[in-house]
Design an enzyme around this catalytic site. Sequence first.
Site, PDB file in Angstrom:
ATOM      1  N   ALA A  65     -12.133 -16.365  -6.983  1.00  0.00           N
ATOM      2  CA  ALA A  65     -12.710 -17.015  -5.797  1.00  0.00           C
ATOM      3  C   ALA A  65     -12.356 -18.488  -5.878  1.00  0.00           C
ATOM      4  O   ALA A  65     -12.151 -19.033  -6.957  1.00  0.00           O
ATOM      5  CB  ALA A  65     -14.216 -16.835  -5.801  1.00  0.00           C
ATOM      6  N   GLY A 109     -12.553 -12.997  -9.198  1.00  0.00           N
ATOM      7  CA  GLY A 109     -12.515 -12.255  -7.941  1.00  0.00           C
ATOM      8  C   GLY A 109     -11.147 -11.653  -7.672  1.00  0.00           C
ATOM      9  O   GLY A 109     -11.037 -10.653  -6.954  1.00  0.00           O
ATOM     10  N   GLU A 112     -11.207  -8.465  -9.491  1.00  0.00           N
ATOM     11  CA  GLU A 112     -12.135  -7.571  -8.767  1.00  0.00           C
ATOM     12  C   GLU A 112     -11.497  -7.035  -7.490  1.00  0.00           C
ATOM     13  O   GLU A 112     -11.665  -5.865  -7.138  1.00  0.00           O
ATOM     14  CB  GLU A 112     -13.436  -8.330  -8.447  1.00  0.00           C
ATOM     15  CG  GLU A 112     -14.229  -8.633  -9.717  1.00  0.00           C
ATOM     16  CD  GLU A 112     -15.398  -9.569  -9.470  1.00  0.00           C
ATOM     17  OE1 GLU A 112     -15.173 -10.653  -8.893  1.00  0.00           O
ATOM     18  OE2 GLU A 112     -16.521  -9.222  -9.852  1.00  0.00           O
ATOM     19  N   GLU A 132     -15.382 -15.659 -15.529  1.00  0.00           N
ATOM     20  CA  GLU A 132     -16.507 -16.365 -14.895  1.00  0.00           C
ATOM     21  C   GLU A 132     -17.455 -16.979 -15.919  1.00  0.00           C
ATOM     22  O   GLU A 132     -18.077 -18.004 -15.675  1.00  0.00           O
ATOM     23  CB  GLU A 132     -17.288 -15.400 -13.988  1.00  0.00           C
ATOM     24  CG  GLU A 132     -16.552 -14.970 -12.728  1.00  0.00           C
ATOM     25  CD  GLU A 132     -15.694 -13.719 -12.899  1.00  0.00           C
ATOM     26  OE1 GLU A 132     -15.388 -13.340 -14.064  1.00  0.00           O
ATOM     27  OE2 GLU A 132     -15.333 -13.120 -11.873  1.00  0.00           O
TER      28      GLU A 132
END
Length: 258
Positions: A65, A109, A112, A132
């Site tokens: 992200a 992300g 993911e 993260e």
Amino acid sequence: MTYSSLIVERLKNVVLITLNRPDALNALNNQMMDELSIVLNDCETDDDVRVIILTGGEKAFAAGADIKEIADKEYLEFYKDDFIEKKWEAVNRCRKPVIAAVGGYALGGGCELAMMCDFIIAADNAKFGQPEINIGVIPGAGGTQRLTRLIGKSKAMDMILTGRMMDAEEAERSGLVSRVVPIETLKDEAIKVAEKIATMSLPTTMLAKECVNEAYESALDAGVRFERRIFQSLFGTQDQKEGMSAFIEKRSADFKHK
Ligand code: DAK
């Protein structure tokens, strides 16, 4: 239609979506995820699209992200906007086959997002990770769940608690990716695989995908029952009749996707 963060190419029955923010290593921001959901929704409704490929650049599939976009967010903002559910999950909700072709970094992300696809073809320079923990959070787009189901508890704990990266060879050995190819041929190989799937009956590939996904979401006996019903239902399609007749008549099947 043109997009600011994606390149979308149509190759007959295959759509190739390239994440395109190279200066930020394809960090996933709102704009990109909005565009991605629009393209995927279009793919869903276009009967001529049979397979979708999601890829990035040579250095990064996506480095996570966009930390610069989310750094100052507060809990209630995330909660009210339903940040992940509304946008990122478009990949997960897509009923047609979606292949991730991953070169370079697939982190946070980005990893993911790749795991939301149906399977991952990795380039030999791919690096997967859920880092993260290094920035004081945990995976928030399904990483603790999907990574654990794909590679098992021990490796998932190792990756998520240390934030270390896994190279393509380890990712293949661990079951995270289905195959590894040289970075120079990544797109071509992914297109070849997609074109192969696109020759099959579309309703059959969609139902096969649904059955495999059921394995993740239900107990074994319920999953096997679900598969049996789907198998039986395929005998109501023209493509089943055509596929089996073609085999018996020693010719290629001419699927009508009905
Ligand atoms: N976000 C924003 N910018 C990023 C970025 C990222 N994730 N990753 C890289 N960049 C930018 C860098 O800031 C740099 O920009 P400039 O400084 O040139 O402006 C440019 O991309 C090139 O990066 P580097 O200079 O760092 O390149 P290196 O080759 O030195 O290093 C790297 C590559 C991938 C190792 C490094 O960039 C890196 O560690 N990146 C961050 C990886 C990371 O921590 N990823 C996880 C992000 S957190 C949520 C659910 C889920 C999430 C969020 C919310 N909710 C439920 C609400 C997901 C969270 C995440 O993914």
